[in-house]
Design a protein around this motif. Structure first.
Motif, PDB file in Angstrom:
ATOM      1  N   GLY A 188       0.822  -1.207   0.000  1.00 40.22           N
ATOM      2  CA  GLY A 188       0.000   0.000   0.000  1.00 40.22           C
ATOM      3  C   GLY A 188       0.852   1.251   0.000  1.00 40.22           C
ATOM      4  N   SER A 189       0.177   2.387   0.004  1.00 43.86           N
ATOM      5  CA  SER A 189       0.851   3.677   0.004  1.00 43.86           C
ATOM      6  C   SER A 189       0.607   4.355   1.354  1.00 43.86           C
ATOM      7  CB  SER A 189       0.274   4.532  -1.128  1.00 43.86           C
ATOM      8  OG  SER A 189       1.101   5.625  -1.395  1.00 43.86           O
ATOM      9  N   GLU A 190       1.552   5.175   1.779  1.00 44.27           N
ATOM     10  CA  GLU A 190       1.454   5.906   3.062  1.00 44.27           C
ATOM     11  C   GLU A 190       1.472   4.955   4.267  1.00 44.27           C
ATOM     12  OE1 GLU A 190      -1.525   9.030   3.059  1.00 44.27           O
ATOM     13  OE2 GLU A 190      -1.144   9.434   0.957  1.00 44.27           O
ATOM     14  N   PHE A 262      13.529  -1.788  -3.342  1.00 44.01           N
ATOM     15  CA  PHE A 262      12.417  -0.923  -2.928  1.00 44.01           C
ATOM     16  C   PHE A 262      11.951  -0.108  -4.128  1.00 44.01           C
ATOM     17  CE2 PHE A 262      14.541  -1.435   1.232  1.00 44.01           C
ATOM     18  CZ  PHE A 262      13.449  -1.811   2.011  1.00 44.01           C
ATOM     19  N   GLU A 263      10.697   0.328  -4.076  1.00 36.99           N
ATOM     20  CA  GLU A 263      10.119   1.111  -5.184  1.00 36.99           C
ATOM     21  C   GLU A 263       9.447   2.368  -4.644  1.00 36.99           C
ATOM     22  OE1 GLU A 263       7.302  -1.723  -6.555  1.00 36.99           O
ATOM     23  OE2 GLU A 263       8.816  -3.135  -7.217  1.00 36.99           O
ATOM     24  N   PRO A 264      10.200   3.326  -4.141  1.00 34.86           N
ATOM     25  CA  PRO A 264       9.579   4.523  -3.569  1.00 34.86           C
ATOM     26  C   PRO A 264       9.051   5.474  -4.646  1.00 34.86           C
ATOM     27  CG  PRO A 264      11.973   4.727  -3.553  1.00 34.86           C
ATOM     28  CD  PRO A 264      11.674   3.359  -4.101  1.00 34.86           C
ATOM     29  N   GLY A 265       7.834   5.945  -4.462  1.00 34.94           N
ATOM     30  CA  GLY A 265       7.270   6.965  -5.349  1.00 34.94           C
ATOM     31  C   GLY A 265       7.135   8.265  -4.573  1.00 34.94           C
ATOM     32  N   LYS A 266       6.080   8.321  -3.727  1.00 33.98           N
ATOM     33  CA  LYS A 266       5.826   9.534  -2.931  1.00 33.98           C
ATOM     34  C   LYS A 266       7.059   9.997  -2.157  1.00 33.98           C
ATOM     35  CE  LYS A 266       0.946   8.967  -2.068  1.00 33.98           C
ATOM     36  NZ  LYS A 266      -0.103   8.346  -1.298  1.00 33.98           N
ATOM     37  N   TYR A 267       7.779   9.045  -1.593  1.00 32.72           N
ATOM     38  CA  TYR A 267       8.892   9.415  -0.727  1.00 32.72           C
ATOM     39  C   TYR A 267       9.901  10.293  -1.470  1.00 32.72           C
ATOM     40  CZ  TYR A 267      12.311   9.039   3.002  1.00 32.72           C
ATOM     41  OH  TYR A 267      13.176   9.343   4.016  1.00 32.72           O
ATOM     42  N   ILE A 301      -6.489  15.756  -8.070  1.00 35.23           N
ATOM     43  CA  ILE A 301      -7.691  14.961  -7.745  1.00 35.23           C
ATOM     44  C   ILE A 301      -7.618  14.336  -6.350  1.00 35.23           C
ATOM     45  CG2 ILE A 301      -6.930  12.712  -8.672  1.00 35.23           C
ATOM     46  CD1 ILE A 301      -9.737  12.484  -9.959  1.00 35.23           C
ATOM     47  N   ARG A 302      -6.464  14.373  -5.719  1.00 27.07           N
ATOM     48  CA  ARG A 302      -6.282  13.605  -4.471  1.00 27.07           C
ATOM     49  C   ARG A 302      -7.300  13.962  -3.377  1.00 27.07           C
ATOM     50  NH1 ARG A 302      -2.308  13.282  -1.559  1.00 27.07           N
ATOM     51  NH2 ARG A 302      -2.187  11.027  -1.406  1.00 27.07           N
ATOM     52  N   PRO A 303      -7.622  15.249  -3.152  1.00 28.18           N
ATOM     53  CA  PRO A 303      -8.608  15.535  -2.096  1.00 28.18           C
ATOM     54  C   PRO A 303      -9.977  14.916  -2.397  1.00 28.18           C
ATOM     55  CG  PRO A 303      -7.344  17.500  -2.597  1.00 28.18           C
ATOM     56  CD  PRO A 303      -6.993  16.482  -3.650  1.00 28.18           C
TER      57      PRO A 303
HETATM   58  N1  LLP Z   1       5.318  -0.030  -6.337  1.00 29.11           N
HETATM   59  C1  LLP Z   1       4.107  -0.414  -6.789  1.00 29.11           C
HETATM   60  C2  LLP Z   1       3.963  -1.751  -7.366  1.00 29.11           C
HETATM   61  C3  LLP Z   1       3.023   0.450  -6.696  1.00 29.11           C
HETATM   62  O1  LLP Z   1       1.832   0.066  -7.145  1.00 29.11           O
HETATM   63  C4  LLP Z   1       3.200   1.740  -6.143  1.00 29.11           C
HETATM   64  C5  LLP Z   1       2.087   2.680  -6.048  1.00 29.11           C
HETATM   65  C6  LLP Z   1       4.482   2.108  -5.697  1.00 29.11           C
HETATM   66  C7  LLP Z   1       5.512   1.186  -5.806  1.00 29.11           C
HETATM   67  C8  LLP Z   1       4.782   3.466  -5.109  1.00 29.11           C
HETATM   68  O2  LLP Z   1       4.025   3.755  -3.990  1.00 29.11           O
HETATM   69  P1  LLP Z   1       4.357   5.105  -3.173  1.00 29.11           P
HETATM   70  O3  LLP Z   1       5.783   4.980  -2.669  1.00 29.11           O
HETATM   71  O4  LLP Z   1       4.218   6.239  -4.114  1.00 29.11           O
HETATM   72  O5  LLP Z   1       3.362   5.158  -2.090  1.00 29.11           O
HETATM   73  N2  LLP Z   1      -2.482   7.773  -6.308  1.00 29.11           N
HETATM   74  C9  LLP Z   1      -2.377   7.414  -4.909  1.00 29.11           C
HETATM   75  C10 LLP Z   1      -1.241   6.459  -4.647  1.00 29.11           C
HETATM   76  C11 LLP Z   1      -1.388   5.162  -5.414  1.00 29.11           C
HETATM   77  C12 LLP Z   1      -0.151   4.345  -5.384  1.00 29.11           C
HETATM   78  C13 LLP Z   1      -0.236   3.252  -6.396  1.00 29.11           C
HETATM   79  N3  LLP Z   1       0.892   2.402  -6.393  1.00 29.11           N
HETATM   80  C14 LLP Z   1      -2.242   8.706  -4.104  1.00 29.11           C
HETATM   81  O6  LLP Z   1      -2.233   9.781  -4.684  1.00 29.11           O
HETATM   82  O7  LLP Z   1      -2.187   8.646  -2.869  1.00 29.11           O
END
Ligand code: LLP
Length: 403
Positions: A188-190, A262-267, A301-303
């Motif tokens: 999950g995220s967060e 690891f696969e960080p996006g938001k971070y 769109i997040r809110p």
């Molecule tokens: N790896 C995979 C396989 C994922 O599906 C995701 C996010 C990530 C890594 C990165 O997750 P993060 O580190 O960014 O939390 N649009 C939503 C977040 C959806 C995340 C989808 N997958 C938002 O704006 O909160």
């Protein structure tokens, strides 16, 4: 300490590039990357930026030169990654419910592939057998993440091969002699609670003895970043320590060691982003004092989609008295960014800033109501550069089949 952009800098950027406008401070991306790699230094880790958070090519190039790999969730993201000069071995394609043809393309391009269904795994086995090593995306049946919409590892989630389907999974692997090099989860995220990652590691380490060729364990992304003042974040030092202990104990007991991915996006990108909008109209009513902006959920769109909180400041009147406002968009549909939000007194034409707009902001924007998507600017060591122009009317017509 990394410098945040000042009110003055943001006001200048709004004047120069107009609004609505996304601005990314590259120094923050660098700072976050270094915080992450610093916490895990000495461990056998690789970091793949989950580029779905923000795919502007300039951001991808910037992340690449920091030393990260890249995680993609569609074949087009893979093509973008190649365009940004990532080497195929540093590109990871974590697929989800996709047409097998995309996996075939990913194999042709030579990138790492995580397969997430028995169906595609079987097709893969028929076509490639032992010839192309793969990773498996598993569903660990763990509930985690900031809200249900961004929880992906629980027992009702569509993502990954459920760990309770181990027997049919092993049958497919054995039948085709598949070379499974990695096991992947993304719950999950967060995720603030480090215990969630430990739980995930336990699930995976209990399974690894079934796979002879394992080289990496991929724990996905999902680190929590602070959105609200006073919000916490994933304790990266604690996470690194916990991960290190879990894998060291396993290695001591079995002699087996793995690379950890690891696969960080938001971070990496959330805090780098600012979204700037202008106040079009003030509308005091009995229920709320509405502040209507020259943007809407078509741009952020997040809110509306997740009830997400984005901190907002009125940088045109930073010393004005505080009042509560309903900050809304100009979309012809309910379009609320924030309700009863204290802001310094707002006047028409004031400039409001949304914080934490780097991840899933521009990326989830649309042309709803036939409005243009905003421009994007990247500021690198104080120097701004336009990295995507604002759309114009012709852009709304480019895909239309005209007679
Ligand atoms: N790896 C995979 C396989 C994922 O599906 C995701 C996010 C990530 C890594 C990165 O997750 P993060 O580190 O960014 O939390 N649009 C939503 C977040 C959806 C995340 C989808 N997958 C938002 O704006 O909160």
């Amino acid at each position: 300490m990394v410098q945040t952009l000042t009110n003055e800098q943001l006001t200048d950027l709004a004047a120069q590039y107009s609004t609505p406008l996304y601005v990314y401070n590259a120094d923050v991306i660098k700072h976050q990357y270094e915080k992450l790699t610093g916490a895990f230094s000495g461990q056998n880790c690789r970091f793949f930026y989950a580029c779905k958070a923000l795919t502007n090519l300039h951001i991808l190039r910037y992340v690449k030169q920091l030393g990260a790999g890249i995680d993609c969730s569609s074949i087009n993201e893979v093509h973008l990654a190649l365009k940004a000069d990532f080497l195929p071995q540093n590109i990871l394609y974590t697929s989800n419910g996709i047409d097998f043809a995309e996996i075939e393309t990913a194999v042709t391009l030579g990138v790492n592939v995580n397969i997430d269904s028995l169906s595609n795994l079987d097709k893969f086995g028929h076509k490639y057998g032992a010839n192309y090593p793969i990773g498996l995306r598993l569903r660990p049946n763990i509930l985690a993440g900031g809200n249900l919409k961004i929880s992906t590892g629980h027992d009702k989630s569509k993502f990954g091969i459920p760990v309770d389907q181990l027997q049919p999974l092993l049958e497919i692997i054995n039948r085709h002699n598949l070379q499974v090099r990695g096991l992947h989860i993304h719950t999950g995220s967060e995720i603030k609670d480090v215990g969630v990652f430990t739980e995930g590691i336990d699930v995976l380490l209990n399974l690894v003895h079934h796979f002879k060729h394992l080289a990496f364990i991929d724990l996905g992304g999902g680190f929590k970043v602070p959105y609200k003042p006073g919000d916490g974040e994933t304790d990266m030092d604690l996470l690194a320590k916990t991960v290190s202990i879990s894998f060291a104990q396993y290695a001591a007991a079995t002699g087996k060691q793995f690379e950890i991915w690891f696969e960080p996006g938001k971070y990496l990108v959330s805090a780098s982003g600012y979204f700037l909008a202008k106040v079009n109209v003030l509308k005091p009513t009995a229920a709320a004092h509405f502040v209507s902006l020259n943007t809407g959920f078509n741009h952020l769109i997040r809110p509306m989609f997740y009830d997400s909180y984005h901190h907002i400041k009125n940088i045109s009147n930073p010393l004005g008295p505080m009042h509560d406002y309903a900050v809304v968009g100009n979309i012809c549909e309910t379009d609320t960014f924030a309700w009863e939000r204290p802001l310094n007194e707002v006047r028409e034409n004031d400039l409001l800033v949304f914080f934490n707009a780097g991840a899933y902001g521009y990326e989830m924007s649309s042309n709803f109501n036939s409005r243009y998507k905003p421009a994007e600017v990247m500021v690198n060591e104080g120097a701004p550069k336009l990295i995507r122009r604002r759309q114009n009317f012709d852009d709304l017509l480019t895909e239309i089949c005209l007679d």
